[in-house]
Design an enzyme around this catalytic site. Structure first.
Site, PDB file in Angstrom:
ATOM      1  N   SER A 242       0.812  -1.210   0.000  1.00 53.68           N
ATOM      2  CA  SER A 242       0.000   0.000   0.000  1.00 53.68           C
ATOM      3  C   SER A 242       0.854   1.272   0.000  1.00 53.68           C
ATOM      4  CB  SER A 242      -0.965  -0.052   1.195  1.00 53.68           C
ATOM      5  OG  SER A 242      -2.069   0.757   0.920  1.00 53.68           O
ATOM      6  N   HIS A 384      -7.819  -5.529  -0.080  1.00 57.17           N
ATOM      7  CA  HIS A 384      -6.559  -4.820   0.149  1.00 57.17           C
ATOM      8  C   HIS A 384      -5.856  -5.412   1.380  1.00 57.17           C
ATOM      9  CE1 HIS A 384      -4.116  -1.179  -0.141  1.00 57.17           C
ATOM     10  NE2 HIS A 384      -4.222  -1.033   1.164  1.00 57.17           N
TER      11      HIS A 384
END
Ligand code: GTR
Length: 404
Positions: A242, A384
């Site tokens: 990320s 995610h």
């Protein structure tokens, strides 16, 4: 009227049919319009791109400090039931002794030394990457640099992202430090981090943002690894998830000593093409996280088409070293298709070096995983995150390039 328009475009778009028509800058064409036709010319083009990325996006980092000291503060020879030697190393970031990283490292026991390694930053503290009681909590200096009111998260909280035993069993050392050590990942905390020290007190429009400060700190951690005989500093993969995947890509571009780069779900201003304006976009990221990039970067809010580069050129600057981009099928905020396309559009630079890469512009299906030449990619089904499934594929890829 224009205020209204910009508010509209700042809403994330998830409709592929609303992706604007765009033209990407060509990595193999100089800003002057002259084509790059040799590796020697690419060297110059690469320098031109580095300058543009520094000035317009990441900001300018200081050069490597001289005479910076390291100190091994803890050694546990039999961590994970004897599988590994655990170490904690204090890595100074400036001569004052007021700013340092505490790097946690695990080196496989019994493996032939020196071993290849993964190096990546963690979000919440070394002690959150494992349940091991031996891992220290942040000390007073670290906590002071995180800023007031910081709450230390619980031990083992993010252990699923760091499958240490799996990595060690595959012959790799793994090294990590907390993102807040160099520069707190919090709005309005400029006074506490390393940026201010090197900025001489106040930032300029092209002063380094925190992504640059984190990437620079990865380079300082690599400086230490160059002196640690248990690890082969010529076989270190820099990795991140990320915002820290964005960071790993920039670290890989900045410092060619990194032998491989892995960016997991790195999204907007990571692997994803900015000009697609799909999911998170520049207006959103620069508003939510105004400290991640330099202030010049805000000029491209709602104006992605005017960027003098796009993120495929960040991947290109890693060439010819192996690069891995991973996405998750439900992580639309990070634009999985845009992350994949960056590999495709960086391929001409890999080809210049004689390596193949991705050329198929169709979106890979969820669950797909592929390696071509020195590029790897997968799209995990799900959200995610960075879990064992991702690491299994990173290690298989690394085995091709980092094992003797
Ligand atoms: C989000 C941010 C993303 C990504 C993510 C993360 O809030 O918008 O760009 O960096 O955080 O780091 O988990």
């Amino acid at each position: 009227m224009s205020v209204c328009l910009s508010a509209q475009t700042r809403e994330a778009n998830y409709d592929e049919s609303k992706v604007p028509a765009y033209e990407l800058p060509e990595p193999l064409v100089f800003s002057s319009g002259k084509p790059v036709s040799s590796r020697r010319q690419w060297k110059k083009r690469r320098a031109e791109l580095m300058e543009l990325f520094r000035e317009r996006m990441y900001g300018r980092e200081p050069s490597a400090p001289k005479d910076i000291s390291f100190e091994v503060t803890k050694v546990v020879p039999d961590a994970f039931g004897g599988l590994s030697t655990m170490k904690e190393v204090r890595i100074m970031l400036d001569p004052s002794g007021e700013h340092y990283l505490v790097m946690l490292m695990f080196v496989p026991n019994g493996a032939e030394k020196p071993v290849p390694a993964f190096l990546g930053i963690n979000f919440k503290g070394n002690h959150t990457t494992t349940d091991l009681e031996e891992v220290s909590l942040p000390d007073e200096v670290q906590l002071r640099n995180y800023g007031p009111g910081y709450q230390v998260p619980e031990r083992g909280l993010n252990a699923r992202r760091w499958p240490y035993e799996y990595i060690l069993e595959h012959g790799y050392a793994v090294c990590t430090f907390c993102v807040h050590d160099p520069e707190p990942d919090l709005k309005g905390h400029y006074d506490y981090g390393i940026r201010k020290v090197y900025d001489g007190g106040s930032p300029r429009p092209d002063s380094w943002g925190s992504v640059s400060a984190w990437a620079w700190s990865l380079c300082r951690a690599l400086d230490y690894l160059c002196k640690d005989p248990s690890v082969d500093a010529r076989r270190v993969a820099v990795i991140g998830h990320s915002r820290l995947g964005k960071t790993a890509l920039w670290a890989g571009a900045m410092d060619r000593r990194f032998a491989m780069v892995v960016a997991n779900d790195s999204g907007c201003s990571g692997a994803a093409l900015s000009r697609r304006v799909y999911g998170e976009n520049l207006g959103i990221i620069n508003t939510s996280f105004p400290y991640w990039f330099c202030s010049n970067y805000k000029e491209y809010n709602d104006a992605e088409a005017s960027l003098p580069f796009d993120q495929h050129e960040l991947i290109a600057m890693i060439a010819p070293r192996p690069v891995y981009v991973a996405s998750a099928s439900e992580d639309l905020w990070a634009d999985p298709y845009g992350e994949y396309l960056s590999l495709v559009y960086a391929t001409p630079v890999y080809r210049l070096f004689g390596y193949d890469g991705f050329s198929d512009t169709s979106m890979p299906a969820a669950g797909d995983s592929k390696v071509i030449g020195r590029m790897g990619h997968h799209i995990r089904e799900g959200q995610h995150d960075c879990i064992l499934y991702d690491w299994e594929r990173f290690i298989t890829f690394a085995d091709r390039f980092l094992k003797k």
